[in-house]
Design a protein around this motif. Structure first.
Motif, mmCIF file in Angstrom:
data_model
loop_
_atom_site.group_PDB
_atom_site.id
_atom_site.type_symbol
_atom_site.label_atom_id
_atom_site.label_comp_id
_atom_site.label_asym_id
_atom_site.label_seq_id
_atom_site.Cartn_x
_atom_site.Cartn_y
_atom_site.Cartn_z
ATOM 1 N N GLN A 147 13.619 2.518 5.476
ATOM 2 C CA GLN A 147 14.315 3.424 4.563
ATOM 3 C C GLN A 147 14.197 2.918 3.130
ATOM 4 O O GLN A 147 13.969 3.698 2.196
ATOM 5 N N MET A 148 14.346 1.620 2.938
ATOM 6 C CA MET A 148 14.183 1.037 1.605
ATOM 7 C C MET A 148 12.772 1.286 1.071
ATOM 8 O O MET A 148 12.585 1.596 -0.112
ATOM 9 N N LEU A 149 11.794 1.156 1.965
ATOM 10 C CA LEU A 149 10.404 1.385 1.558
ATOM 11 C C LEU A 149 10.180 2.848 1.177
ATOM 12 O O LEU A 149 9.495 3.143 0.184
ATOM 13 N N ALA A 150 10.775 3.768 1.935
ATOM 14 C CA ALA A 150 10.641 5.192 1.624
ATOM 15 C C ALA A 150 11.241 5.514 0.255
ATOM 16 O O ALA A 150 10.669 6.274 -0.533
ATOM 17 N N VAL A 151 12.382 4.900 -0.039
ATOM 18 C CA VAL A 151 13.020 5.105 -1.348
ATOM 19 C C VAL A 151 12.171 4.466 -2.447
ATOM 20 O O VAL A 151 11.931 5.065 -3.502
ATOM 21 N N GLY A 152 11.715 3.242 -2.197
ATOM 22 C CA GLY A 152 10.884 2.551 -3.180
ATOM 23 C C GLY A 152 9.610 3.307 -3.490
ATOM 24 O O GLY A 152 9.201 3.421 -4.653
ATOM 25 N N ARG A 153 8.966 3.846 -2.457
ATOM 26 C CA ARG A 153 7.740 4.631 -2.644
ATOM 27 C C ARG A 153 8.009 5.854 -3.523
ATOM 28 O O ARG A 153 7.227 6.188 -4.404
ATOM 29 N N ALA A 154 9.150 6.522 -3.281
ATOM 30 C CA ALA A 154 9.519 7.687 -4.091
ATOM 31 C C ALA A 154 9.746 7.293 -5.544
ATOM 32 O O ALA A 154 9.332 8.004 -6.467
ATOM 33 N N LEU A 155 10.370 6.146 -5.754
ATOM 34 C CA LEU A 155 10.666 5.696 -7.120
ATOM 35 C C LEU A 155 9.410 5.309 -7.890
ATOM 36 O O LEU A 155 9.405 5.343 -9.119
ATOM 37 N N MET A 156 8.352 4.956 -7.179
ATOM 38 C CA MET A 156 7.105 4.574 -7.850
ATOM 39 C C MET A 156 6.465 5.745 -8.601
ATOM 40 O O MET A 156 5.590 5.547 -9.430
ATOM 41 N N SER A 157 6.915 6.963 -8.329
ATOM 42 C CA SER A 157 6.416 8.118 -9.086
ATOM 43 C C SER A 157 7.206 8.313 -10.376
ATOM 44 O O SER A 157 6.904 9.203 -11.156
ATOM 45 N N ARG A 158 8.244 7.473 -10.574
ATOM 46 C CA ARG A 158 9.122 7.570 -11.745
ATOM 47 C C ARG A 158 9.735 8.976 -11.859
ATOM 48 O O ARG A 158 9.567 9.663 -12.860
ATOM 49 N N PRO A 159 10.471 9.406 -10.821
ATOM 50 C CA PRO A 159 11.027 10.762 -10.835
ATOM 51 C C PRO A 159 12.176 10.920 -11.824
ATOM 52 O O PRO A 159 12.900 9.974 -12.113
ATOM 53 N N LYS A 160 12.325 12.146 -12.326
ATOM 54 C CA LYS A 160 13.518 12.499 -13.098
ATOM 55 C C LYS A 160 14.618 12.953 -12.147
ATOM 56 O O LYS A 160 15.796 12.737 -12.397
ATOM 57 N N LEU A 161 14.189 13.610 -11.061
ATOM 58 C CA LEU A 161 15.114 14.069 -10.022
ATOM 59 C C LEU A 161 14.660 13.506 -8.685
ATOM 60 O O LEU A 161 13.553 13.782 -8.225
ATOM 61 N N LEU A 162 15.529 12.703 -8.071
ATOM 62 C CA LEU A 162 15.238 12.119 -6.761
ATOM 63 C C LEU A 162 16.089 12.849 -5.724
ATOM 64 O O LEU A 162 17.311 12.858 -5.816
ATOM 65 N N MET A 163 15.432 13.455 -4.742
ATOM 66 C CA MET A 163 16.142 14.144 -3.673
ATOM 67 C C MET A 163 16.040 13.290 -2.410
ATOM 68 O O MET A 163 14.957 12.827 -2.047
ATOM 69 N N MET A 164 17.175 13.106 -1.743
ATOM 70 C CA MET A 164 17.225 12.225 -0.578
ATOM 71 C C MET A 164 17.822 12.994 0.596
ATOM 72 O O MET A 164 18.913 13.557 0.495
ATOM 73 N N ASP A 165 17.096 12.992 1.718
ATOM 74 C CA ASP A 165 17.531 13.717 2.903
ATOM 75 C C ASP A 165 18.002 12.731 3.967
ATOM 76 O O ASP A 165 17.197 12.061 4.611
ATOM 77 N N GLU A 166 19.306 12.636 4.133
ATOM 78 C CA GLU A 166 19.935 11.793 5.151
ATOM 79 C C GLU A 166 19.475 10.330 5.100
ATOM 80 O O GLU A 166 18.963 9.792 6.087
ATOM 81 N N GLU A 214 0.827 -1.209 0.000
ATOM 82 C CA GLU A 214 0.000 0.000 0.000
ATOM 83 C C GLU A 214 0.861 1.259 0.000
ATOM 84 O O GLU A 214 0.554 2.237 -0.688
ATOM 85 N N ASN A 215 1.960 1.233 0.759
ATOM 86 C CA ASN A 215 2.895 2.359 0.750
ATOM 87 C C ASN A 215 3.471 2.593 -0.640
ATOM 88 O O ASN A 215 3.546 3.730 -1.114
ATOM 89 N N LEU A 216 3.865 1.509 -1.289
ATOM 90 C CA LEU A 216 4.451 1.631 -2.627
ATOM 91 C C LEU A 216 3.436 2.189 -3.622
ATOM 92 O O LEU A 216 3.759 3.054 -4.451
#
Length: 237
Positions: A141-160, A95-97
């Protein structure tokens, strides 16, 4: 791709950013390192509109983000993985993804991207129906990154992304960042683990009390004596 010029941000009478300028070229990994309170997170907040700029400009693919009346970073191709992971703890991994793909309509491509995320993070596939709040810190943390990638970003910003994680998990996270970059995603990385960040960065900036003091390639900064002393725990020579 992203240009920040003379950006100033203040919280009341306190200047958090004092006219910083940086450039993120398409296809690069750019890192911003610095101590706590230097203004790193404020920089990301200003890009996504969570911190109001006092002056300066933020331009993304020719658009001044500060002048847009309606900011929709995800639709513009910008996604932020916030500090502290911030998953939806009562929802499952799946669901998060799927929340990450909330605005996308092509069901087939969403399913394909889910498989891609599960290839990147096999641990998440094993825990598809598990509540996100019961995952370990590294898995969240992996889930947070995976969720962000599901939007198919051109620019991925990662905070710590390495904050509070064990060394082995940190190594795994940075290997994944390199793999994401190989897939053609441009990355702006905010990180206190200067050594790990500089090793993978094409370009790097040092932020100190709201001012960029040093810039160069990741390898150049790794060799810089002042950087070694201040951020890498090494002495001169």
């Amino acid at each position: 791709m992203l240009k920040i010029e003379n950006l100033c941000v203040a919280y009341g009478y306190v200047e958090a950013l004092k006219g910083i300028t940086l450039n993120v070229e398409e296809g690069k990994i750019v890192t911003l390192i610095g101590a706590n309170g230097a203004g790193k997170s404020t920089t990301l907040k200003a890009i996504v509109g969570l911190a109001k700029a006092k002056s300066g400009s933020i331009t993304y693919q020719g658009k001044n983000l500060l002048q847009e009346e309606t900011k929709n970073m995800v639709r513009n191709g910008i996604t932020l993985v916030p500090e502290g992971r911030r998953v939806f703890s009562n929802l499952s991994v799946l669901e998060n993804l799927k929340i990450g793909a909330f605005y996308r309509k092509d069901t087939k491509k969403i399913e394909e991207d889910l498989e891609w995320i599960y290839e990147l993070f096999p641990k998440l596939k094993e825990r598809t129906w598990q509540q996100a709040g019961t995952l370990s810190g590294g898995e969240q943390q992996m889930l947070a990154v995976g969720r962000a990638l599901m939007s198919r970003p051109k620019l991925l910003m990662m905070d710590e992304p390495s904050l509070g994680l064990a060394p082995l998990i940190v190594k795994e996270i940075f290997n994944i960042i390199k793999e994401i970059h190989k897939q053609g995603v441009t990355i702006l990385l905010i990180e206190q683990n200067a050594n790990a960040a500089l090793k993978i960065a094409d370009e790097a900036y040092v932020l100190e009390t709201g001012t960029i003091t040093i810039k160069g390639t990741g390898s150049e900064l790794l060799k810089d004596d002042e950087i070694k002393k201040a951020y890498l725990g090494e002495s001169h020579g």
